[in-house]
Design an enzyme around this catalytic site. Structure first.
Site, PDB file in Angstrom:
ATOM      1  N   THR A 222      19.793 115.284  49.337  1.00  0.00           N
ATOM      2  CA  THR A 222      21.347 114.905  49.915  1.00  0.00           C
ATOM      3  C   THR A 222      22.024 115.730  48.925  1.00  0.00           C
ATOM      4  OG1 THR A 222      20.657 112.520  50.460  1.00  0.00           O
ATOM      5  CG2 THR A 222      22.976 113.015  50.055  1.00  0.00           C
TER       6      THR A 222
ATOM      7  N   ARG B 157      20.529 106.075  55.337  1.00  0.00           N
ATOM      8  CA  ARG B 157      19.514 106.498  56.226  1.00  0.00           C
ATOM      9  C   ARG B 157      18.919 105.536  56.921  1.00  0.00           C
ATOM     10  NH1 ARG B 157      15.870 109.849  51.967  1.00  0.00           N
ATOM     11  NH2 ARG B 157      14.507 110.168  53.804  1.00  0.00           N
TER      12      ARG B 157
ATOM     13  N   LEU C 115      21.628 110.479  44.007  1.00  0.00           N
ATOM     14  CA  LEU C 115      21.609 111.143  45.355  1.00  0.00           C
ATOM     15  C   LEU C 115      20.173 111.471  45.555  1.00  0.00           C
ATOM     16  CD1 LEU C 115      24.831 113.315  45.318  1.00  0.00           C
ATOM     17  CD2 LEU C 115      24.442 111.089  46.443  1.00  0.00           C
ATOM     18  N   ASP C 116      19.652 111.087  46.824  1.00  0.00           N
ATOM     19  CA  ASP C 116      18.167 111.524  47.173  1.00  0.00           C
ATOM     20  C   ASP C 116      17.939 113.110  46.778  1.00  0.00           C
ATOM     21  OD1 ASP C 116      17.557 108.977  47.919  1.00  0.00           O
ATOM     22  OD2 ASP C 116      17.991 109.381  50.216  1.00  0.00           O
ATOM     23  N   LYS C 117      17.108 113.335  46.422  1.00  0.00           N
ATOM     24  CA  LYS C 117      16.780 114.801  46.385  1.00  0.00           C
ATOM     25  C   LYS C 117      17.274 115.872  47.288  1.00  0.00           C
ATOM     26  CE  LYS C 117      12.899 118.385  45.712  1.00  0.00           C
ATOM     27  NZ  LYS C 117      11.508 118.758  46.010  1.00  0.00           N
TER      28      LYS C 117
END
Length: 308
Positions: A137, A232, A133-135
């Protein structure tokens, strides 16, 4: 351990191990290990024979996990959704990086998981990150406790035997639709991804608008593929970027971080094969942001601190 991003290339007239080593910039012995480990496909079929002769076929490799033995355990707070001898499922907070990277060696999810095991006196197995997961998120993420669990979960993700459901707050209201738009590296801004970008790969996401308020929307996203920044980029493609997205949108007065949450994850358990479902309620910052614009919550969406 971390699972690398799948890579594709076209081979010349040469052995598979030679083509793989050349394309990936690794030693021939490492390429052979990847092949024998089942991490390489030729025209969509797994090939485990390094000496296979090629003549222009499409080769895909999913680099296997690398050891994370140098990662230091840290005592960091974690919300554990499930834990057994094979996996740990965590509700990752926004702001936590999944895995150490160049310049970032502490404060990550892997540091925290190692710290939890050490504190309890468990066998300090090397955690394996199956997906990222992105930082910024938040939400559900599964961590394998050993290499066999990692391999089986990685296979499940690669074969799309998993179900992922995200919630996002968007600027503008998209249509409830399925977006099929390949994603690759942005031709100018290399830190961004882009529909139809460099070496674009197939990407598919289902979107459903759950609620609207003031020209904005609460959106459910169900990605069928796992491309970098997929949700995104696809919402940007629909001209409805996520609130406070620093790459594909603009700052929001209602929330300080990317308003994206991994709400639900269903996976086959690596030992039993039983389908397991995990849900992480929407965190307070996203809840407050939606309320601030007059948003009303759908009955089937759990909020932090709310039991339905």
């Amino acid at each position: 351990m971390t699972l690398g991003e799948p890579q594709e290339f076209r081979a010349g007239e040469e052995r598979l191990d030679q083509a793989l080593a050349r394309a990936m910039g690794v030693s021939r012995s490492r390429a052979q290990a990847w092949i024998s480990g089942g991490h390489v496909q030729v025209e969509g079929r797994v090939v485990t024979k390094a000496s296979k002769r090629l003549s222009g076929e499409r080769v895909e490799v999913s680099p296997p996990p690398e050891p994370s033995s140098a990662v230091e355990p840290e005592e960091l707070e974690l919300e554990i959704l499930h834990e057994d001898e094979d996996i740990v499922v965590v509700n990752k907070p926004a702001g936590m990086i999944t895995h150490p990277a160049p310049g970032v060696s502490s404060g990550t999810l892997v540091n925290a998981v190692l710290g939890r095991w050490v504190e309890r006196g468990d066998e300090p197995l090397r955690p394996g990150i199956v997906h990222r997961l992105d930082k910024e998120t938040s939400g559900v993420i599964v961590v394998a406790r050993h290499e066999e669990a990692l391999r089986k979960l990685a296979d499940a993700f690669r074969q799309r035997f998993v179900f992922k459901r995200y919630l996002a707050l968007t600027e503008g209201v998209p249509h409830s639709t399925t977006v099929i738009a390949p994603i690759g590296r942005h031709p100018v801004h290399r830190h961004k991804m882009h529909t139809g970008g460099i070496k674009a790969r197939y990407a598919e996401t289902d979107f459903e608008v759950l609620a609207e308020a003031g020209g904005r929307a609460l959106v459910e996203a169900r990605p069928h593929t796992g491309r970098t920044h997929q949700i995104r980029v696809h919402l940007k493609h629909l001209h409805t970027p996520i609130w406070a997205d620093p790459l594909y949108g603009k700052p929001s007065p209602y929330i300080e971080r990317l308003a994206l949450h991994a709400y639900e994850l269903r996976i086959p358990h690596p030992r039993s094969g039983k389908i397991m479902s995990f849900t992480a309620p929407l965190p307070p910052d996203m809840t407050a942001a939606w309320v601030a614009v007059g948003g009303v919550w759908p009955a089937d969406v759990q909020r932090a601190g709310t039991s339905l």
